[in-house]
Design a protein around this motif. Structure first.
Motif, short mmCIF file in Angstrom:
data_model
loop_
_atom_site.label_atom_id
_atom_site.label_comp_id
_atom_site.label_asym_id
_atom_site.label_seq_id
_atom_site.Cartn_x
_atom_site.Cartn_y
_atom_site.Cartn_z
N PRO A 89 0.81 -1.23 0.00
CA PRO A 89 0.00 0.00 0.00
C PRO A 89 0.85 1.28 0.00
N THR A 90 1.99 1.26 0.62
CA THR A 90 2.84 2.45 0.64
C THR A 90 3.44 2.68 -0.75
N TRP A 91 3.91 1.61 -1.39
CA TRP A 91 4.40 1.77 -2.76
C TRP A 91 3.29 2.31 -3.66
N LEU A 92 2.10 1.77 -3.52
CA LEU A 92 0.98 2.21 -4.36
C LEU A 92 0.62 3.67 -4.10
N ALA A 93 0.88 4.15 -2.89
CA ALA A 93 0.63 5.56 -2.58
C ALA A 93 1.62 6.48 -3.30
N HIS A 94 2.69 5.91 -3.82
CA HIS A 94 3.69 6.65 -4.59
C HIS A 94 3.49 6.38 -6.08
N ASP A 95 2.26 6.54 -6.51
CA ASP A 95 1.87 6.23 -7.87
C ASP A 95 2.66 7.03 -8.91
N ALA A 96 2.92 8.29 -8.62
CA ALA A 96 3.66 9.12 -9.58
C ALA A 96 5.07 8.57 -9.82
N ARG A 136 4.87 -5.27 -8.37
CA ARG A 136 5.36 -5.63 -9.70
C ARG A 136 4.24 -5.71 -10.73
N ASP A 137 3.09 -6.23 -10.32
CA ASP A 137 1.97 -6.36 -11.26
C ASP A 137 1.48 -5.00 -11.74
N VAL A 138 1.30 -4.07 -10.83
CA VAL A 138 0.84 -2.73 -11.18
C VAL A 138 1.89 -2.04 -12.03
#
Length: 159
Positions: A65-72, A132-134
Motif C-alpha cells: 500500500p505504501t508503494w501504491l501511494a507513490h503512484d507518480a 510488480r503487477d501494477v
C-alpha cells in the motif's frame, strides 16, 4: 529502491560515488539521468553490463500500500522503462532468478540480481511489497501509447 532521499539527492550521491551508479533515479516529482543508456552502471552485480537500471526513491521495507501511494514514482519509472522496451526490444515481463542466471531479457529487482549473482553486499530492494503487477501494467500501457504514436506517425509520414 534508494532507501530514502529524493531523485535530486540520490543523483547527487551517485555523481560523487565511485562504486554506485544507475541510469535513472525517480521520485514523485522528478527523474534524473545519472549515466547514458549505453554506459555500464555500477548498480547490481551480475546485471550491470546487460541491464538498464532505475532507482526508485523509497524503502525496501515499504508494504504494497505504501508503494501504491507513490503512484507518480511508479508511473514515471514505468514510462521510462516502456521507452527502453521499445528502443531495445526488452520483453515486458518479470524474470525469475533462474531466467536471470540463464541470461534472459526482461525485468528484475535488485534483490533478484543479488540472488542470481550473489555479491559481497546483497540487496533486498525494492522489497517484497513492490507492486510488480501494477508496475508492469503501467509499462504495458505506456508501451501501447508509444506503439500507437509510432503507428500514427508512420501512417501520416510523407512518402
Amino acid at each position: 529502491s534508494s532507501e530514502g532521499g529524493t531523485a535530486a539527492s540520490v543523483a547527487a550521491f551517485f555523481a560523487t560515488s565511485a562504486r554506485a551508479s544507475t541510469q535513472l533515479v525517480v521520485d514523485e516529482v522528478q527523474c534524473y539521468r545519472c549515466v547514458p543508456d549505453l554506459v555500464i552502471p555500477w548498480g547490481a552485480p551480475g546485471v550491470n553490463a546487460t541491464g538498464l537500471h532505475v532507482e526508485h526513491c523509497g524503502f525496501a521495507i515499504w508494504p504494497r500500500p505504501t508503494w501504491l501511494a507513490h503512484d507518480a514514482t511508479l508511473r514515471r519509472s514505468a514510462a521510462k522503462a516502456a521507452l527502453w522496451c521499445w528502443t531495445f526490444g526488452i520483453p515486458r515481463r518479470w524474470l525469475t532468478v533462474e531466467e536471470l542466471q540463464a541470461g534472459k531479457s526482461g525485468f528484475c529487482r535488485h534483490s533478484d540480481a543479488s540472488r542470481a549473482f550473489p555479491p559481497d553486499d546483497p540487496h533486498a530492494d525494492p522489497g517484497p511489497g513492490f507492486p510488480r503487477d501494477v508496475y508492469l501494467d503501467y509499462v504495458d500501457a505506456y508501451y501501447a501509447e508509444i506503439r500507437s504514436a509510432r503507428e500514427t506517425y508512420s501512417a501520416n509520414a510523407a512518402p
